[in-house]
Write an enzyme that holds these catalytic residues in place. Sequence first.
Site, short mmCIF file in Angstrom:
data_model
loop_
_atom_site.label_atom_id
_atom_site.label_comp_id
_atom_site.label_asym_id
_atom_site.label_seq_id
_atom_site.Cartn_x
_atom_site.Cartn_y
_atom_site.Cartn_z
N GLU A 1 9.41 -3.97 10.67
CA GLU A 1 9.80 -2.69 10.06
C GLU A 1 10.24 -1.68 11.13
O GLU A 1 9.58 -1.53 12.18
CB GLU A 1 8.63 -2.09 9.25
CG GLU A 1 9.00 -0.72 8.66
CD GLU A 1 8.04 -0.20 7.60
OE1 GLU A 1 7.04 -0.87 7.30
OE2 GLU A 1 8.32 0.90 7.08
N ASP B 1 0.84 -1.21 0.00
CA ASP B 1 0.00 0.00 0.00
C ASP B 1 0.88 1.26 0.00
O ASP B 1 0.37 2.38 -0.03
CB ASP B 1 -1.01 -0.01 1.14
CG ASP B 1 -0.37 0.03 2.52
OD1 ASP B 1 0.86 -0.13 2.62
OD2 ASP B 1 -1.12 0.20 3.51
N SER B 2 2.20 1.06 -0.01
CA SER B 2 3.12 2.18 -0.25
C SER B 2 2.82 2.83 -1.60
O SER B 2 3.28 3.93 -1.88
CB SER B 2 4.58 1.70 -0.21
OG SER B 2 4.76 0.56 -1.02
N LYS C 1 -1.13 -9.24 3.28
CA LYS C 1 -0.35 -8.72 4.42
C LYS C 1 -1.19 -7.70 5.17
O LYS C 1 -1.88 -6.89 4.53
CB LYS C 1 0.95 -8.07 3.93
CG LYS C 1 1.75 -7.45 5.08
CD LYS C 1 3.18 -7.12 4.70
CE LYS C 1 3.35 -5.82 3.96
NZ LYS C 1 2.90 -4.64 4.73
N ASP D 1 -1.05 -6.12 -0.02
CA ASP D 1 -1.36 -5.46 1.25
C ASP D 1 -2.85 -5.25 1.42
O ASP D 1 -3.55 -4.83 0.48
CB ASP D 1 -0.70 -4.07 1.26
CG ASP D 1 0.52 -4.01 2.16
OD1 ASP D 1 0.67 -4.88 3.05
OD2 ASP D 1 1.32 -3.09 1.96
N GLU E 1 -1.20 -5.16 8.96
CA GLU E 1 -0.37 -4.59 10.02
C GLU E 1 -1.01 -4.79 11.39
O GLU E 1 -2.23 -4.78 11.52
CB GLU E 1 -0.19 -3.08 9.76
CG GLU E 1 0.52 -2.78 8.45
CD GLU E 1 0.67 -1.28 8.19
OE1 GLU E 1 0.33 -0.46 9.07
OE2 GLU E 1 1.14 -0.94 7.09
O1 KIV Z 1 3.60 -1.05 1.61
C1 KIV Z 1 4.76 -1.46 1.59
O2 KIV Z 1 5.50 -1.25 0.62
C2 KIV Z 1 5.26 -2.19 2.74
C3 KIV Z 1 6.71 -2.53 2.80
C4 KIV Z 1 7.53 -1.33 2.92
C5 KIV Z 1 7.00 -3.54 3.84
O3 KIV Z 1 4.51 -2.52 3.61
#
Ligand code: KIV
Length: 298
Positions: A189, A51-52, A120, A90, A122
């Site tokens: 992280e 989600d970056s 993924k 994510d 958090e």
């Molecule tokens: O969203 C993302 O790119 C991430 C990584 C930096 C681990 O969660």
Amino acid sequence: MTDKKPHKSVTILDLQKMKLEARKITMLTAYDATFARLLDSSGVDVILVGDSLGMVVQGKQNTLSVTVDHMAYHGAAVSAAVSHAHVTVDMPFMSYHASVEDAVRNAGRLVQEGGAHSVKLEGGKERAETISAIVNAQIPVMGHVGLTPQSFHVQGGFRVQGRSDEAARRVREDALAVQEAGAWCIVLEGIPAALAREISEELTIPTIGIGAGNGCDGQVLVVYDLLGMDEDFQPKFVRRYAEVGRLVRRAVGNYIEEVRCGSFPGEENSFKRAPARPKRVAAASAGAGYGPGDTSAA
Ligand code: KIV
């Protein structure tokens, strides 16, 4: 593309075996088919549709505005181009926070629409029930503790976590809770290297570090950071393997100059008219699809 792609997909069992055999796991982010194809053919083990993308693709200050629709869209683009790597997508902010049912349904969308092999999310102890429910729906979950970007406002920005004894204990307990809940892997992280090493030794599932030193079972970076796409962004935890930002700027500068001075397109980039034909032949083939839109007779 000339690279030959390996065809066997990397599974979560392969990745867990890598930890047992002390082979480091490589993970990078991708958000589109072109990058996904490049990373996959380079042999990376896991591609994370992170989600970056809210920051590096959408240009926002943090990841909070990313939606399940966005993740499904980018997940589909990436998974269509990947034939080897494991693809993790994510779960964005608020897609798993309101209820466990919501979380399972949204994780399912990322698999069905986004082509995810795992998702993924958090959080630690507070997400244990959610992780278990998603795993029970037969969707593998990668955890993520320490600096969790979706906690931007709670953590006061992007700040290293687990520095004091008390904070380190909380990160360790969160990591254990995520493993207990059934996650197959966990991202650590923005925590001290020594803490990440201890957690990696304690857990049986693989740990993937970012800003967490080299004691983890694998590493992940945002691919744009590794490539130096943004020349002004140089955080401590990133090593740049190329200066692609500079390269792009130079290439685009050359293009602009050549268009302006008239040297692009050259003759080699241009199409030729069909050779003139005798009148009678031309009349016989009139209307046979040899019109002005046809570029095949270059
Ligand atoms: O969203 C993302 O790119 C991430 C990584 C930096 C681990 O969660």
